[in-house]
Design a protein around this motif. Structure first.
Motif, PDB file in Angstrom:
ATOM      1  N   PRO A 112       8.650  -0.890 -13.820  1.00  0.00           N
ATOM      2  CA  PRO A 112       9.034  -2.076 -14.381  1.00  0.00           C
ATOM      3  C   PRO A 112       9.427  -3.031 -13.178  1.00  0.00           C
ATOM      4  O   PRO A 112       9.082  -4.116 -13.082  1.00  0.00           O
ATOM      5  CB  PRO A 112      10.231  -1.776 -14.800  1.00  0.00           C
ATOM      6  N   VAL A 113       9.869  -2.615 -11.941  1.00  0.00           N
ATOM      7  CA  VAL A 113      10.041  -3.440 -10.694  1.00  0.00           C
ATOM      8  C   VAL A 113       8.774  -3.863 -10.044  1.00  0.00           C
ATOM      9  O   VAL A 113       8.691  -4.876  -9.613  1.00  0.00           O
ATOM     10  CB  VAL A 113      11.441  -2.742  -9.839  1.00  0.00           C
ATOM     11  N   LEU A 114       8.099  -2.869  -9.958  1.00  0.00           N
ATOM     12  CA  LEU A 114       6.625  -3.238  -9.404  1.00  0.00           C
ATOM     13  C   LEU A 114       5.910  -4.147 -10.424  1.00  0.00           C
ATOM     14  O   LEU A 114       5.295  -5.155  -9.704  1.00  0.00           O
ATOM     15  CB  LEU A 114       5.808  -1.923  -9.540  1.00  0.00           C
ATOM     16  N   ALA A 115       5.815  -3.988 -11.643  1.00  0.00           N
ATOM     17  CA  ALA A 115       5.145  -4.829 -12.703  1.00  0.00           C
ATOM     18  C   ALA A 115       5.880  -6.294 -12.546  1.00  0.00           C
ATOM     19  O   ALA A 115       5.091  -7.390 -12.487  1.00  0.00           O
ATOM     20  CB  ALA A 115       5.207  -4.459 -14.036  1.00  0.00           C
ATOM     21  N   GLY A 116       7.086  -6.487 -12.481  1.00  0.00           N
ATOM     22  CA  GLY A 116       7.772  -7.571 -12.268  1.00  0.00           C
ATOM     23  C   GLY A 116       7.667  -8.392 -11.012  1.00  0.00           C
ATOM     24  O   GLY A 116       8.048  -9.494 -10.712  1.00  0.00           O
ATOM     25  N   GLY A 117       7.152  -7.589  -9.949  1.00  0.00           N
ATOM     26  CA  GLY A 117       7.100  -8.186  -8.709  1.00  0.00           C
ATOM     27  C   GLY A 117       8.519  -8.212  -7.879  1.00  0.00           C
ATOM     28  O   GLY A 117       8.448  -8.475  -6.691  1.00  0.00           O
ATOM     29  N   ALA A 118       9.259  -7.532  -8.337  1.00  0.00           N
ATOM     30  CA  ALA A 118      10.677  -7.584  -7.774  1.00  0.00           C
ATOM     31  C   ALA A 118      10.691  -6.420  -6.788  1.00  0.00           C
ATOM     32  O   ALA A 118      11.522  -6.490  -5.636  1.00  0.00           O
ATOM     33  CB  ALA A 118      11.844  -6.972  -8.757  1.00  0.00           C
ATOM     34  N   ALA A 119       9.771  -5.312  -6.542  1.00  0.00           N
ATOM     35  CA  ALA A 119       9.366  -4.545  -5.557  1.00  0.00           C
ATOM     36  C   ALA A 119       8.083  -4.617  -5.049  1.00  0.00           C
ATOM     37  O   ALA A 119       7.277  -4.876  -5.845  1.00  0.00           O
ATOM     38  CB  ALA A 119       9.862  -2.988  -5.996  1.00  0.00           C
ATOM     39  N   ILE A 120       7.901  -4.535  -3.788  1.00  0.00           N
ATOM     40  CA  ILE A 120       6.484  -4.382  -3.092  1.00  0.00           C
ATOM     41  C   ILE A 120       6.140  -3.040  -2.982  1.00  0.00           C
ATOM     42  O   ILE A 120       6.992  -2.043  -2.408  1.00  0.00           O
ATOM     43  CB  ILE A 120       6.340  -5.187  -2.013  1.00  0.00           C
ATOM     44  N   ALA A 121       4.962  -2.507  -3.271  1.00  0.00           N
ATOM     45  CA  ALA A 121       4.336  -1.207  -2.995  1.00  0.00           C
ATOM     46  C   ALA A 121       3.464  -0.991  -1.754  1.00  0.00           C
ATOM     47  O   ALA A 121       2.759  -2.027  -1.446  1.00  0.00           O
ATOM     48  CB  ALA A 121       3.613  -0.792  -4.104  1.00  0.00           C
ATOM     49  N   ALA A 122       3.483   0.298  -1.361  1.00  0.00           N
ATOM     50  CA  ALA A 122       2.440   0.650  -0.175  1.00  0.00           C
ATOM     51  C   ALA A 122       1.784   2.085  -0.500  1.00  0.00           C
ATOM     52  O   ALA A 122       2.718   2.672  -1.059  1.00  0.00           O
ATOM     53  CB  ALA A 122       3.098   0.490   1.176  1.00  0.00           C
ATOM     54  N   PHE A 123       0.844   2.168   0.043  1.00  0.00           N
ATOM     55  CA  PHE A 123       0.118   3.530  -0.114  1.00  0.00           C
ATOM     56  C   PHE A 123      -0.115   4.023   1.216  1.00  0.00           C
ATOM     57  O   PHE A 123      -1.039   3.370   1.998  1.00  0.00           O
ATOM     58  CB  PHE A 123      -1.050   3.199  -0.927  1.00  0.00           C
ATOM     59  N   ALA A 124       0.223   5.084   1.691  1.00  0.00           N
ATOM     60  CA  ALA A 124       0.269   5.632   3.021  1.00  0.00           C
ATOM     61  C   ALA A 124      -0.414   7.061   3.011  1.00  0.00           C
ATOM     62  O   ALA A 124       0.136   8.099   2.838  1.00  0.00           O
ATOM     63  CB  ALA A 124       1.814   5.652   3.535  1.00  0.00           C
ATOM     64  N   LEU A 125      -1.851   6.743   3.203  1.00  0.00           N
ATOM     65  CA  LEU A 125      -2.432   7.990   3.352  1.00  0.00           C
ATOM     66  C   LEU A 125      -3.047   8.035   4.843  1.00  0.00           C
ATOM     67  O   LEU A 125      -2.820   9.229   5.515  1.00  0.00           O
ATOM     68  CB  LEU A 125      -3.736   7.812   2.482  1.00  0.00           C
ATOM     69  N   THR A 126      -3.592   6.938   5.208  1.00  0.00           N
ATOM     70  CA  THR A 126      -4.466   7.136   6.753  1.00  0.00           C
ATOM     71  C   THR A 126      -3.305   7.294   7.860  1.00  0.00           C
ATOM     72  O   THR A 126      -2.261   6.767   7.992  1.00  0.00           O
ATOM     73  CB  THR A 126      -5.086   5.561   6.657  1.00  0.00           C
ATOM     74  N   GLU A 127      -4.027   8.121   8.889  1.00  0.00           N
ATOM     75  CA  GLU A 127      -3.134   8.334  10.234  1.00  0.00           C
ATOM     76  C   GLU A 127      -4.037   8.346  11.378  1.00  0.00           C
ATOM     77  O   GLU A 127      -5.452   8.145  11.157  1.00  0.00           O
ATOM     78  CB  GLU A 127      -2.817   9.954   9.943  1.00  0.00           C
ATOM     79  N   PRO A 128      -3.664   8.195  12.534  1.00  0.00           N
ATOM     80  CA  PRO A 128      -4.565   8.105  13.805  1.00  0.00           C
ATOM     81  C   PRO A 128      -5.463   9.018  13.824  1.00  0.00           C
ATOM     82  O   PRO A 128      -6.570   8.892  14.275  1.00  0.00           O
ATOM     83  CB  PRO A 128      -3.378   8.207  15.000  1.00  0.00           C
ATOM     84  N   GLY A 129      -5.266  10.502  13.259  1.00  0.00           N
ATOM     85  CA  GLY A 129      -6.115  11.527  13.603  1.00  0.00           C
ATOM     86  C   GLY A 129      -6.860  11.746  12.126  1.00  0.00           C
ATOM     87  O   GLY A 129      -7.760  12.571  12.198  1.00  0.00           O
ATOM     88  N   ALA A 130      -6.733  11.027  11.092  1.00  0.00           N
ATOM     89  CA  ALA A 130      -7.329  11.050   9.821  1.00  0.00           C
ATOM     90  C   ALA A 130      -7.497  10.006   9.191  1.00  0.00           C
ATOM     91  O   ALA A 130      -6.406   9.160   8.521  1.00  0.00           O
ATOM     92  CB  ALA A 130      -6.311  12.127   9.094  1.00  0.00           C
ATOM     93  N   GLY A 131      -8.768   9.440   9.095  1.00  0.00           N
ATOM     94  CA  GLY A 131      -9.057   8.202   8.388  1.00  0.00           C
ATOM     95  C   GLY A 131     -10.013   8.487   7.294  1.00  0.00           C
ATOM     96  O   GLY A 131      -9.892   8.983   6.050  1.00  0.00           O
ATOM     97  N   SER A 132     -11.549   8.479   7.708  1.00  0.00           N
ATOM     98  CA  SER A 132     -12.382   8.796   6.930  1.00  0.00           C
ATOM     99  C   SER A 132     -12.349  10.582   6.146  1.00  0.00           C
ATOM    100  O   SER A 132     -12.206  10.505   5.026  1.00  0.00           O
ATOM    101  CB  SER A 132     -13.885   8.845   7.329  1.00  0.00           C
ATOM    102  N   ASP A 133     -11.866  11.028   7.112  1.00  0.00           N
ATOM    103  CA  ASP A 133     -11.610  12.481   6.632  1.00  0.00           C
ATOM    104  C   ASP A 133      -9.971  12.727   6.249  1.00  0.00           C
ATOM    105  O   ASP A 133      -9.116  13.091   7.186  1.00  0.00           O
ATOM    106  CB  ASP A 133     -11.881  13.433   7.635  1.00  0.00           C
TER     107      ASP A 133
END
Ligand code: FAD
Length: 381
Positions: A112-133
């Motif tokens: 609900p907080v993401l849908a209303g824009g009251a909270a901002i989201a991020a997705f953290a996968l990429t690292e200095p040693g791991a991009g495409s892989d």
């Protein structure tokens, strides 16, 4: 417009088109100059419900299907890329892991907080040693009393400096890695041991921030684990699958705006006593651009429709992302060429859009990785 797009979405796309024309485009120069979105514009985006289009209605969103969403996103992308980025992360990679694999508690706490824009989201996968892989990530999560301790560093993470909720992908079993040894976690801003590192200085994409995210014995309670331990790689790939279509939709939107700028300029600019639009060389650049964008648009509609119908679209979403982003980049290059020296000048928006569109061939999986995945599917036994 594709006749499979719902009537409701068509109306909304019209509303977004007016929002872009009357409120977003006039704000573009200020966004580019300051690197931030004006608060009144963000408030309008909230009022329009833009942050929760893909989030189910039961959790405060609009519950839009992917086809309708992609075409709304395409329309919004005809404005400054920071506006698109702010809304698309909450709808896409920042919330989809929760929507797809989150627990009931996680859904009711965060969606609900993401849908209303009251909270901002991020997705953290990429690292200095791991991009495409992505399976080579080194960030670890080790079980401890009542939760997990995360250690490692992510980089290039969009929204990191302003995010309230991070979906973080970490290794929980070094032997198994992508085959059951990677897990997904929800980490809140302010969690002990979480810090935001350096802000990246980028060639384009002003106003949508990328930064490092650092975990030093960062404690995440058991309630922060998304799905079962070991299921995080699948969760991440599912999230990216959808994200690829969003990237395609935005690239097409940017390309369409650029094309209309190219057409306008070609009619206006005179050389050798006539509008440059009368020269075949210019006409061919416009014709090729329109043709590629039309093809990309059809690929997008078809793939999103198949997704909504329950089909496995892994290969098609790679094809669509690849073709749409490569096409949009070619369109940007041609339109800049049509503008001649003026296209190279900071005072034209073409120059900015040319820089912005460049990133689309890299994020959500590079063009090379999309080709690799398409070929892998073709060559499998
Ligand atoms: C603007 C922007 C925003 C981003 N936002 C996020 C975010 O929010 N969250 C997040 O987790 N990540 C984010 N990223 C990271 C992005 O997903 C990665 O940059 C991308 O996956 C590529 O990884 P890399 O940069 O490490 O390049 P590398 O993987 O090092 O690739 C370098 C080159 O090698 C090529 N290559 C690699 N492997 C192969 C192969 N098997 N075959 C052929 N060629 C290959 C690549 O295509 C590329 O040309 C963002 C990146 C950018 C630019």
């Amino acid at each position: 417009m594709d006749n499979r797009i719902t009537e409701e979405a068509r109306h909304f796309i019209g509303e977004i088109s007016r929002f872009v024309r009357d409120e977003c485009i006039p704000a573009e120069d200020a966004i580019e100059e300051t690197g931030t979105l004006p608060e009144p514009l963000v408030t309008r985006m909230k009022d329009l419900g833009l942050f929760g289009l893909r989030i189910p209605a039961s959790y405060g969103g609009a519950g839009m299907n992917l086809l309708d969403y992609c075409f709304v996103l395409k329309e919004l992308s005809k404005s400054h890329d920071a506006i698109r980025a702010r809304m698309s992360i909450n709808n896409g990679i920042g919330s989809m892991a929760i929507v797809n694999d989150g627990s009931e508690d996680q859904k009711s706490r965060y969606l609900p907080v993401l849908a209303g824009g009251a909270a901002i989201a991020a997705f953290a996968l990429t690292e200095p040693g791991a991009g495409s892989d992505a399976s080579a990530i080194a960030t670890t999560a080790v079980k401890t009393g009542g939760g997990w301790l995360l250690n490692g560093m992510k980089h290039f993470i969009t929204n990191a400096p302003i995010a309230d909720i991070f979906t973080v992908i970490a290794v929980t079993d070094k032997e198994k890695r992508a085959r059951g040894g990677i897990s997904a976690f929800l980490v809140e801003k302010g969690a002990p041991g979480l810090s935001i590192g350096a802000l990246h200085n980028t060639m384009g994409g002003k106003g949508w921030l990328q930064a490092e995210v650092i975990f030093e014995d960062c404690f995440v309670p058991d309630a922060g684990l998304i799905g079962a331990a070991g299921s995080g790689f699948k969760t991440a790939m599912k999230t990216l699958n959808e994200g690829r279509l969003s990237a395609a939709a935005s690239a097409i939107g940017i390309g369409e705006r650029l094309l209309s700028m190219g057409v306008d300029y070609a009619k206006l600019r005179k050389q050798f006593g006539k509008p440059i639009a009368e020269f075949e060389a210019i006409q061919w650049m416009l014709a090729d651009s329109a043709t590629e964008l039309f093809a990309a648009d059809r690929m997008l509609a078809d793939t999103a429709f198949r997704f909504d119908s329950g089909e496995d679209i892994r290969t098609q979403s790679s094809m669509t992302k690849l073709f749409a982003t490569e096409s949009a980049f070619r369109v940007a290059d041609r339109v800049l060429q049509i503008h001649g020296g003026m296209g190279f000048m900071r005072e034209t928006k073409v120059e900015r859009m040319f820089r912005d569109i460049r990133a689309y061939r890299i994020f959500e999986g590079t063009s090379e990785i999309q080709r690799y995945m398409i070929a892998r599917d073709l060559l499998k036994d």
